[in-house]
Motif scaffolding. Structure first.
Motif, PDB file in Angstrom:
ATOM      1  N   PRO A   1       0.831  -1.210   0.000  1.00  7.92           N
ATOM      2  CA  PRO A   1       0.000   0.000   0.000  1.00  7.92           C
ATOM      3  C   PRO A   1       0.867   1.261   0.000  1.00  7.92           C
ATOM      4  CG  PRO A   1      -0.713  -1.573   1.676  1.00  7.92           C
ATOM      5  CD  PRO A   1       0.623  -2.039   1.191  1.00  7.92           C
ATOM      6  N   GLN A   2       0.244   2.376  -0.201  1.00  8.69           N
ATOM      7  CA  GLN A   2       0.962   3.645  -0.262  1.00  8.69           C
ATOM      8  C   GLN A   2       1.652   3.936   1.066  1.00  8.69           C
ATOM      9  OE1 GLN A   2      -1.511   6.926  -1.445  1.00  8.69           O
ATOM     10  NE2 GLN A   2       0.056   8.479  -1.064  1.00  8.69           N
ATOM     11  N   GLU A   3       2.882   4.433   0.976  1.00  2.00           N
ATOM     12  CA  GLU A   3       3.630   4.762   2.189  1.00  2.00           C
ATOM     13  C   GLU A   3       2.927   5.859   2.983  1.00  2.00           C
ATOM     14  OE1 GLU A   3       7.702   5.637   1.597  1.00  2.00           O
ATOM     15  OE2 GLU A   3       8.134   3.785   0.486  1.00  2.00           O
ATOM     16  N   GLY A   4       3.075   5.773   4.314  1.00  2.00           N
ATOM     17  CA  GLY A   4       2.487   6.771   5.185  1.00  2.00           C
ATOM     18  C   GLY A   4       1.034   6.519   5.533  1.00  2.00           C
ATOM     19  N   THR A   5       0.486   5.371   5.139  1.00  2.77           N
ATOM     20  CA  THR A   5      -0.913   5.047   5.427  1.00  2.77           C
ATOM     21  C   THR A   5      -0.985   3.956   6.500  1.00  2.77           C
ATOM     22  OG1 THR A   5      -1.011   3.318   3.717  1.00  2.77           O
ATOM     23  CG2 THR A   5      -1.562   5.582   3.059  1.00  2.77           C
ATOM     24  N   VAL A   6      -2.157   3.854   7.122  1.00  2.69           N
ATOM     25  CA  VAL A   6      -2.391   2.802   8.114  1.00  2.69           C
ATOM     26  C   VAL A   6      -2.269   1.434   7.457  1.00  2.69           C
ATOM     27  CG1 VAL A   6      -4.119   1.787   9.659  1.00  2.69           C
ATOM     28  CG2 VAL A   6      -3.875   4.284   9.526  1.00  2.69           C
ATOM     29  N   GLU A   7      -2.751   1.343   6.224  1.00  2.00           N
ATOM     30  CA  GLU A   7      -2.685   0.077   5.498  1.00  2.00           C
ATOM     31  C   GLU A   7      -1.230  -0.349   5.277  1.00  2.00           C
ATOM     32  OE1 GLU A   7      -6.549   1.879   5.003  1.00  2.00           O
ATOM     33  OE2 GLU A   7      -4.529   2.674   4.623  1.00  2.00           O
ATOM     34  N   ARG A   8      -0.356   0.622   4.991  1.00  3.77           N
ATOM     35  CA  ARG A   8       1.057   0.299   4.789  1.00  3.77           C
ATOM     36  C   ARG A   8       1.692  -0.181   6.099  1.00  3.77           C
ATOM     37  NH1 ARG A   8       4.893   1.087   0.741  1.00  3.77           N
ATOM     38  NH2 ARG A   8       6.891   0.254   1.503  1.00  3.77           N
ATOM     39  N   ASP A   9       1.332   0.479   7.208  1.00  5.27           N
ATOM     40  CA  ASP A   9       1.864   0.060   8.508  1.00  5.27           C
ATOM     41  C   ASP A   9       1.462  -1.377   8.819  1.00  5.27           C
ATOM     42  OD1 ASP A   9       2.975   2.550   8.844  1.00  5.27           O
ATOM     43  OD2 ASP A   9       1.370   3.305  10.133  1.00  5.27           O
ATOM     44  N   GLU A  10       0.214  -1.721   8.536  1.00  8.50           N
ATOM     45  CA  GLU A  10      -0.256  -3.081   8.793  1.00  8.50           C
ATOM     46  C   GLU A  10       0.446  -4.083   7.883  1.00  8.50           C
ATOM     47  OE1 GLU A  10      -4.447  -5.647   8.952  1.00  8.50           O
ATOM     48  OE2 GLU A  10      -4.431  -3.566   8.246  1.00  8.50           O
ATOM     49  N   TRP A  11       0.620  -3.725   6.629  1.00 11.78           N
ATOM     50  CA  TRP A  11       1.308  -4.587   5.661  1.00 11.78           C
ATOM     51  C   TRP A  11       2.740  -4.860   6.106  1.00 11.78           C
ATOM     52  CZ3 TRP A  11       5.443  -3.684   2.233  1.00 11.78           C
ATOM     53  CH2 TRP A  11       5.583  -4.611   1.192  1.00 11.78           C
TER      54      TRP A  11
END
Length: 205
Positions: A141-151
């Motif tokens: 996912p795009q950097e800086g997003t909650v989705e990226r942190d979870e990934w």
């Protein structure tokens, strides 16, 4: 259908070296235990297929879990269901699995209840990971997003921070763009089939 027996689950995956590893979440256990143990030749199969030596059977229980749950708790839930335990007894089973001699004691307890041959469907064990997700973590996912942190969190060991090893097998992968071959999109159909066709079918949550 590729279900498994409770004694397969806790003997194969309930060893202290796996249960208390540095990758306690289910997605860590899948990467560190399920995928390597189900590798055969250039590809692999569902771990339950390996345990059952390719013999097909119907599941009597469907186990529901979250991939962020502890791997040890998933195994303990299966064993606890086989023992007929509910509620607060769940944690005692998890402790017993990791303790000295606990695996053998729980096996004896399951045997005394006639529960060693109950069949369970757990997606981590019953789906062929080598035909789907063993070789990657999905698109970033795009950097800086909650989705990226979870990934990022799901693809790394929770203690060391190191990325889980990817499987180098060459088995063809099938996702929703090939819905017939894909094993990841059959949950609803499977639940209806087992509910209608297996006497006493139950769900373990």
């Amino acid at each position: 259908s590729h279900p498994c027996y409770p004694h397969h689950v806790y003997i194969g995956l309930g060893r202290p070296s796996v249960m208390m590893s540095s990758a306690p979440q289910i997605y860590g256990g899948q990467a560190e235990a399920v995928v390597p143990m189900s590798r055969t030749g250039a590809g692999g199969s569902a771990l339950a297929t390996v345990w059952n030596e390719g013999r097909p059977m119907l599941a009597q229980r469907m186990v529901t879990h979250s991939w962020s749950n502890k791997f040890s708790d998933l195994v303990a839930a299966v064993v606890a269901d086989g023992l007929g335990l509910m509620g607060s007894y769940y944690s005692n089973v998890a402790i017993g699995l990791a303790g000295p001699g606990g695996v053998h004691a729980l096996r004896r307890a399951l045997g005394s209840r006639g529960a060693l041959n109950i069949t369970y469907w757990v997606c981590a064990f019953s789906i062929n990971q080598h035909a789907s997700i063993c070789g990657g973590f999905g698109p970033a996912p795009q950097e800086g997003t909650v989705e990226r942190d979870e990934w990022e969190r799901k693809r790394r060991d929770t203690n060391s921070g190191e990325q889980f090893r990817l499987c180098p097998c060459t088995q063809p992968k099938f996702f929703n763009d090939k819905p017939v071959q894909c094993e990841l999109n059959k949950f609803t159909d499977m639940m209806h089939f087992l509910h209608d066709g297996v006497n006493g079918f139950m769900q373990v949550v």
